[in-house]
Structure formats: C-alpha cells, structure tokens
Design a protein around this motif. Structure first.
Motif, PDB file in Angstrom:
ATOM      1  N   THR A  57      44.567  50.394  16.984  1.00  0.00           N
ATOM      2  CA  THR A  57      44.703  51.828  17.240  1.00  0.00           C
ATOM      3  C   THR A  57      46.104  52.293  16.859  1.00  0.00           C
ATOM      4  O   THR A  57      47.078  51.634  17.213  1.00  0.00           O
ATOM      5  CB  THR A  57      44.477  52.078  18.745  1.00  0.00           C
ATOM      6  N   TYR A  58      46.199  53.412  16.153  1.00  0.00           N
ATOM      7  CA  TYR A  58      47.514  53.985  15.828  1.00  0.00           C
ATOM      8  C   TYR A  58      47.508  55.488  16.073  1.00  0.00           C
ATOM      9  O   TYR A  58      46.564  56.188  15.689  1.00  0.00           O
ATOM     10  CB  TYR A  58      47.900  53.676  14.368  1.00  0.00           C
ATOM     11  N   GLN A  74      54.922  50.014  13.738  1.00  0.00           N
ATOM     12  CA  GLN A  74      56.049  49.147  14.073  1.00  0.00           C
ATOM     13  C   GLN A  74      55.599  47.706  13.880  1.00  0.00           C
ATOM     14  O   GLN A  74      54.557  47.311  14.409  1.00  0.00           O
ATOM     15  CB  GLN A  74      56.438  49.382  15.541  1.00  0.00           C
ATOM     16  N   GLU A  80      48.827  40.231  13.997  1.00  0.00           N
ATOM     17  CA  GLU A  80      47.816  40.029  12.971  1.00  0.00           C
ATOM     18  C   GLU A  80      47.787  41.197  11.981  1.00  0.00           C
ATOM     19  O   GLU A  80      47.612  40.999  10.781  1.00  0.00           O
ATOM     20  CB  GLU A  80      46.440  39.887  13.642  1.00  0.00           C
ATOM     21  N   VAL A  81      47.961  42.409  12.470  1.00  0.00           N
ATOM     22  CA  VAL A  81      47.750  43.592  11.642  1.00  0.00           C
ATOM     23  C   VAL A  81      49.046  44.297  11.243  1.00  0.00           C
ATOM     24  O   VAL A  81      49.222  44.668  10.078  1.00  0.00           O
ATOM     25  CB  VAL A  81      46.815  44.578  12.393  1.00  0.00           C
ATOM     26  N   SER A  82      49.956  44.488  12.184  1.00  0.00           N
ATOM     27  CA  SER A  82      51.123  45.318  11.864  1.00  0.00           C
ATOM     28  C   SER A  82      52.013  44.722  10.768  1.00  0.00           C
ATOM     29  O   SER A  82      52.525  45.477   9.928  1.00  0.00           O
ATOM     30  CB  SER A  82      51.917  45.673  13.128  1.00  0.00           C
TER      31      SER A  82
ATOM     32  N   ARG B  11      43.902  36.545  11.095  1.00  0.00           N
ATOM     33  CA  ARG B  11      44.424  35.318  11.674  1.00  0.00           C
ATOM     34  C   ARG B  11      43.343  34.255  11.652  1.00  0.00           C
ATOM     35  O   ARG B  11      42.164  34.579  11.643  1.00  0.00           O
ATOM     36  CB  ARG B  11      44.834  35.637  13.110  1.00  0.00           C
TER      37      ARG B  11
HETATM   38  C1  LIG Z   1      46.547  54.481  22.080  1.00  0.00           C
HETATM   39  C2  LIG Z   1      47.409  53.532  21.261  1.00  0.00           C
HETATM   40  C3  LIG Z   1      48.234  54.054  20.275  1.00  0.00           C
HETATM   41  C4  LIG Z   1      49.031  53.204  19.502  1.00  0.00           C
HETATM   42  N1  LIG Z   1      49.855  53.759  18.570  1.00  0.00           N
HETATM   43  C5  LIG Z   1      50.685  52.962  17.860  1.00  0.00           C
HETATM   44  C6  LIG Z   1      51.596  53.528  16.910  1.00  0.00           C
HETATM   45  O1  LIG Z   1      51.640  54.760  16.690  1.00  0.00           O
HETATM   46  N2  LIG Z   1      52.420  52.694  16.230  1.00  0.00           N
HETATM   47  C7  LIG Z   1      52.389  51.333  16.459  1.00  0.00           C
HETATM   48  O2  LIG Z   1      53.164  50.627  15.791  1.00  0.00           O
HETATM   49  N3  LIG Z   1      51.544  50.774  17.344  1.00  0.00           N
HETATM   50  C8  LIG Z   1      50.692  51.560  18.052  1.00  0.00           C
HETATM   51  N4  LIG Z   1      49.823  50.981  18.956  1.00  0.00           N
HETATM   52  C9  LIG Z   1      49.780  49.504  19.064  1.00  0.00           C
HETATM   53  C10 LIG Z   1      48.858  48.915  17.965  1.00  0.00           C
HETATM   54  O3  LIG Z   1      47.506  49.283  18.243  1.00  0.00           O
HETATM   55  C11 LIG Z   1      48.870  47.374  17.866  1.00  0.00           C
HETATM   56  O4  LIG Z   1      48.736  46.829  19.159  1.00  0.00           O
HETATM   57  C12 LIG Z   1      50.153  46.845  17.237  1.00  0.00           C
HETATM   58  O5  LIG Z   1      50.303  47.361  15.927  1.00  0.00           O
HETATM   59  C13 LIG Z   1      50.153  45.310  17.187  1.00  0.00           C
HETATM   60  O6  LIG Z   1      49.064  44.829  16.415  1.00  0.00           O
HETATM   61  P1  LIG Z   1      49.172  43.433  15.642  1.00  0.00           P
HETATM   62  O7  LIG Z   1      47.811  43.149  15.104  1.00  0.00           O
HETATM   63  O8  LIG Z   1      50.302  43.446  14.700  1.00  0.00           O
HETATM   64  O9  LIG Z   1      49.530  42.418  16.787  1.00  0.00           O
HETATM   65  P2  LIG Z   1      48.506  41.455  17.546  1.00  0.00           P
HETATM   66  O10 LIG Z   1      48.096  40.350  16.631  1.00  0.00           O
HETATM   67  O11 LIG Z   1      47.445  42.282  18.169  1.00  0.00           O
HETATM   68  O12 LIG Z   1      49.457  40.922  18.681  1.00  0.00           O
HETATM   69  C14 LIG Z   1      50.419  39.899  18.444  1.00  0.00           C
HETATM   70  C15 LIG Z   1      51.195  39.644  19.696  1.00  0.00           C
HETATM   71  O13 LIG Z   1      52.000  40.786  19.988  1.00  0.00           O
HETATM   72  C16 LIG Z   1      51.648  41.338  21.236  1.00  0.00           C
HETATM   73  N5  LIG Z   1      51.568  42.788  21.034  1.00  0.00           N
HETATM   74  C17 LIG Z   1      50.494  43.507  20.624  1.00  0.00           C
HETATM   75  N6  LIG Z   1      50.787  44.807  20.561  1.00  0.00           N
HETATM   76  C18 LIG Z   1      52.072  44.932  20.908  1.00  0.00           C
HETATM   77  C19 LIG Z   1      52.959  46.035  21.025  1.00  0.00           C
HETATM   78  N7  LIG Z   1      52.548  47.294  20.785  1.00  0.00           N
HETATM   79  N8  LIG Z   1      54.234  45.783  21.420  1.00  0.00           N
HETATM   80  C20 LIG Z   1      54.640  44.526  21.678  1.00  0.00           C
HETATM   81  N9  LIG Z   1      53.854  43.449  21.583  1.00  0.00           N
HETATM   82  C21 LIG Z   1      52.587  43.633  21.210  1.00  0.00           C
HETATM   83  C22 LIG Z   1      50.302  40.784  21.595  1.00  0.00           C
HETATM   84  O14 LIG Z   1      50.137  40.652  23.011  1.00  0.00           O
HETATM   85  C23 LIG Z   1      50.340  39.432  20.922  1.00  0.00           C
HETATM   86  O15 LIG Z   1      50.969  38.479  21.743  1.00  0.00           O
HETATM   87  C24 LIG Z   1      49.012  51.809  19.722  1.00  0.00           C
HETATM   88  C25 LIG Z   1      48.162  51.286  20.711  1.00  0.00           C
HETATM   89  C26 LIG Z   1      47.375  52.124  21.475  1.00  0.00           C
HETATM   90  C27 LIG Z   1      46.483  51.531  22.540  1.00  0.00           C
END
Ligand SMILES: Cc1cc2nc3c(=O)[nH]c(=O)nc-3n(C[C@H](O)[C@H](O)[C@H](O)COP(=O)(O)OP(=O)(O)OC[C@H]3O[C@@H](n4cnc5c(N)ncnc54)[C@H](O)[C@@H]3O)c2cc1C
Lengths: 243, 199
Positions: A57-58, A74, A80-82, B11
């Motif tokens: 979700t973003y 960020q 996995e995704v960011s 992953r």
């Molecule tokens: C309503 C909503 C709005 C959002 N808007 C934004 C946005 O505008 N910009 C943005 O960058 N992200 C936003 N997020 C967060 C985004 O959805 C993901 O969670 C984030 O990008 C991490 O995904 P990933 O696949 O890189 O990490 P994952 O593979 O899902 O997680 C890797 C590790 O990082 C931890 N982790 C996951 N998310 C976060 C986080 N946000 N901060 C710190 N640690 C984390 C997990 O617990 C895990 O251990 C939002 C989330 C929500 C619920």
C-alpha cells in the motif's frame, strides 16, 4: 469482474524524482484512473515472471490530475518491494494498481476549517497531497504542517516546502541532527512542539497525523491532552510498531 | 496472473499453509486504528448487548471478570497484510455473554468507545469463535491494543475485532460499520482475501 476503484489497472512509470538518498517519487500514468482525494492510497501489485505476486500500500502524494498517480516510496532495507520500486523500477515499466482506497483520512478542498498536519518521516506523503490539493484548489483554509525528520537530508519535497506559501506554516523538528541555523537540540516531537506549531484546540482544527506507529500514538495522545476533540484527530499508521 | 513487471523477483518464498493469501508474518504487534487511543476507566466501563426490540443486557467490569473466562491461542490476520501466529488471550466467550439474550437477529453491530463500529453476522460470534478479551500474553490488554477489553474474532480480518468495545447491537438486517462504509468488505474472510467491497 470488479468495477470502478476495485479493478486492477495497469500503470506505466512516466517519471521518477529522487526526494532523498533513500526515497523516490514515482509518477505513473494509469489509463482509466477514476481520480482520488488527498489522503487516499493505492495498492500496488508486482508480479514476477514465475507468476508470484505481492501487494503493498502506498499513499498518493499529489491531488488528482487526470490519469496521473504519484507515490513516494521510502526504501526499507531488506524489504521485498520498496528496494525494487526505488532502485530497479524504471520509466516505461509497468505495474498493477488499484484504488483509490480509504475515505476517512482525507481532506476536502471545500472545507474552510483550519488544518494541522503532523508528519513523521514517510508519513509526509498523504499530507503533502493535502498541501498540494489546497494550492491546486486555491483554498484559503489556513494550514500548519509540523514535520519530524531525522536530519535535513531526510526532508521530502524540500524545495517545495521551503518556498513560502500564503496560509501555510511549515515547522520542522529534527530528531537526530538539525541544520546549523536551527535553534534547539534534536529531539523527538513532544507537547511543546505540537502546542507551539499547532492550532489552539478552541479553533477546532481538523488534525491529520501520519507516520510510524509510535510517532502517531505519541502525537495523537498529545493532541487529545491539549484539548483537541478526538473525533477531529485522524491518524494513519505506516509500518510496524516501534519503528 | 497479472502483468509481469520485468526485473521483479520477490523474495524466496515458502508455502506456509497457516498464512492466508497476500499476508506476511510479523513478530511484533502493529497498531492500526483510525484515531487516538481512547482511555476507558474501569469503574465507568460497561458492556451492553441491545436486542432488536431494544432490550438491554449490561455488564460492569466486575460482572465481566466474574464470568468464566477462556484462554484462546489464535492466529490473527490484519487487512494491511500482516499476520501473527499463536497470540494468547484471556476473555469471556460470546457464547457465555449471549446465552440469555433472546433475539431473532442475524447481524450484529459492534460499537466502541471513540465511535468505531463494525458489522458481523451473529453466527460468527457464536460456537466458540469470539470473545470479549481483556488479557493479551498474560498481561492486562494495553489501551493501544484495545484495552481494557476488545472483541476478538480471529477468523475474520482483524478490523472486525473491535478495540475498546462497549457493546453489541443486534440487527435484523445487515448494516455497514466504520471501515465497511468506507469501502472495506462487509464480511472480511482472510482466506478469501475479502479486503474491499466486491472482493
Ligand atoms: C495505509 C498505508 C500507507 C502507506 N504509504 C506509504 C508511503 O506513502 N510510502 C512508503 O514508503 N511506504 C508506505 N507504506 C508502507 C508500505 O506499504 C510498505 O510496508 C513498505 O514500502 C515496505 O515494503 P517492503 O516490501 O519493502 O518491505 P517488507 O518486505 O514488507 O518488509 C521488510 C521488513 O521491514 C519491515 N517493514 C515493513 N514496512 C515497514 C515500514 N513502513 N517501516 C519500517 N519497517 C518496515 C517489515 O516488518 C519487515 O521486517 C504505507 C503503508 C500503509 C498501511
């Protein structure tokens, strides 16, 4: 077949802008996009060649502008995704999106009420959409933005936020290291910051608080303690607790 | 299958049959709610069941604590995609609370301090599927997780497990709660990925 905002649409990356060394804005062209309100978010679905797919979700970073959808991501180390979205995903590439989602944490330009926005880190994203929606609509609603970041290098939309804008007060709080001309010690946001940079509770502002869970908990509790009506304090929490 | 995004691999994944589709596992306990955390004093706490005819059944905190409690250990699934396995709770089964309630209703609106509501079919609250929970992992339920007491309905997405619950309103016809009226699914089965209306 789902209709309207629930349908998955294909977006094409049109443009990228680096906001900080670890955050990137993605501007997507999404044919058929129905429009959105400031504060709403999208679900982004990525599919690998072997068919595996995953969704995140973003928040949407800018008000509705035809079929354009802007998000700011960020990089979360080990995510996995960011890391993919901020480092690999390139203009011309495609991704699926659905939305807009969320009808609660939104600011409507017709509202004349004063607004307090409190952002922690990436929590600025939906609040920036509100700042930009105000400007786009020519709204005179008085806005205050209190933005907590670690260091000046972590400020998103820095050029835009540092430009003076009538009716918008921006206050930065630095938690690790402030700029040379910043009076005060780096600290986590507290009662004094919210009290000084916000509106008196009697003005009954709409308050929007967005950031990591601990940050949102702390700020929302401060606002209630300062006398703000809990029903006018809307929160959006990103990411796991304790972050 | 959706469109492939070149270069995206995802992953390394292991199929965990306890994890519903689209969810990932967390060890911590994220907090998600729409506003500030209400603080409810125990001496003022009441839990009220109101039937479709307006008949009220009410419990004070002492009444609730005097009822037989259960200690379910359950997996929970949040619509924002985290799941947490093996969470342990203490609370009173809704079977106990609803035992003497005379109703023809099929639906329930759970109502919380702070104004939050969520709708559920009554049958999803019965037969050992739901509790009013007041302890988490052996401690009093912290306010940010819905303390002093929350609804616990682990087989549905966790927004249905209303925090700071103060009552149930029985309804002959289904109505929409807070998130449901904002576009979330009316039922919310994690195994069928019922996130939004139309899913
Ligand atoms: C309503 C909503 C709005 C959002 N808007 C934004 C946005 O505008 N910009 C943005 O960058 N992200 C936003 N997020 C967060 C985004 O959805 C993901 O969670 C984030 O990008 C991490 O995904 P990933 O696949 O890189 O990490 P994952 O593979 O899902 O997680 C890797 C590790 O990082 C931890 N982790 C996951 N998310 C976060 C986080 N946000 N901060 C710190 N640690 C984390 C997990 O617990 C895990 O251990 C939002 C989330 C929500 C619920």
């Amino acid at each position: 077949m789902v209709q309207g905002k629930l349908a998955w649409r294909v977006g094409r990356l049109a443009e990228v802008r680096d906001e900080t060394p670890t955050a990137r804005t993605l501007v997507l062209d999404v044919p058929g996009w129905p429009g959105h309100l400031a504060g709403q978010h999208v679900d982004v679905r990525l599919t690998a060649e072997d068919g595996y797919s995953t969704t995140r979700t973003y928040s949407i970073a800018a008000p509705a502008d035809g079929e354009r959808v802007e998000i700011t991501v960020q990089r979360v180390p080990g995510g996995e995704v960011s890391p993919f979205l901020t480092e690999v995903f390139a203009p011309g590439d495609r991704v699926e999106l659905r939305g807009p989602v969320g009808g609660w944490f939104v600011w409507r330009p017709a509202s004349p009420d004063p607004v307090l926005l409190v952002a922690g880190g990436a929590g600025i994203v939906p609040l920036m959409a509100m700042v930009r929606a105000r400007r786009q609509a020519g709204s005179r609603a008085p806005f205050k933005l209190l933005y907590s970041v670690r260091t000046p290098e972590d400020v998103y939309y820095a050029g835009e936020l540092r430009r003076p804008e009538a009716g918008l007060d921006v206050t930065f709080v630095y938690s690790r290291k402030g700029p040379a001309d910043w009076p005060g010690e780096p600290h986590r946001i507290g009662v004094a910051d919210v009290n000084t940079a916000g509106w008196p509770a009697e003005f009954a502002p709409q308050c929007f608080v967005c950031g990591p869970t601990g940050f949102v908990e702390a700020v929302a509790n401060v606002l209630v303690a300062l006398g703000h009506d809990p029903r006018r304090v809307k929160t959006e929490r990103f990411g796991p607790s304790g972050s | 299958m959706g469109i492939v995004t070149p270069g995206f691999q995802g992953r390394a994944r292991s199929a965990d049959e306890k994890l519903p589709p689209g969810q990932y596992l967390v060890e911590d306990f994220p907090v998600l709610s729409a506003g500030p955390t209400p603080r409810v004093r125990l001496e003022n706490w009441r839990f009220t069941v109101t039937t479709e005819t307006g008949q009220k059944h009410e419990w004070t905190w002492a009444d609730l604590k005097a009822l037989p409690s259960e200690t379910p250990t359950v997996d929970i699934h949040c619509v924002t995609r985290w799941s947490k396995f093996g969470t342990s709770w203490r609370g009173v089964s809704l079977d106990t609370l609803l035992a003497d309630v005379d109703t023809a209703a099929d639906y329930v609106m759970a109502e919380s301090h702070g104004g939050y509501t969520t709708n559920l079919p009554l049958e999803d609250l019965l037969d050992g599927q739901a509790w009013i929970a007041y302890e988490f992992e052996g401690e009093d339920l912290p306010a940010e997780h819905g303390g002093p007491a929350r609804l616990l309905v682990p087989h549905l997405y966790f927004w249905k497990s209303a925090k700071w619950v103060k009552g149930l309103r029985l309804m002959l016809d289904d109505d929409l709660g807070f998130w449901e009226a904002a576009g979330y699914h009316s039922y919310g089965d994690p195994w069928r990925e019922q996130r939004y209306q139309g899913d």
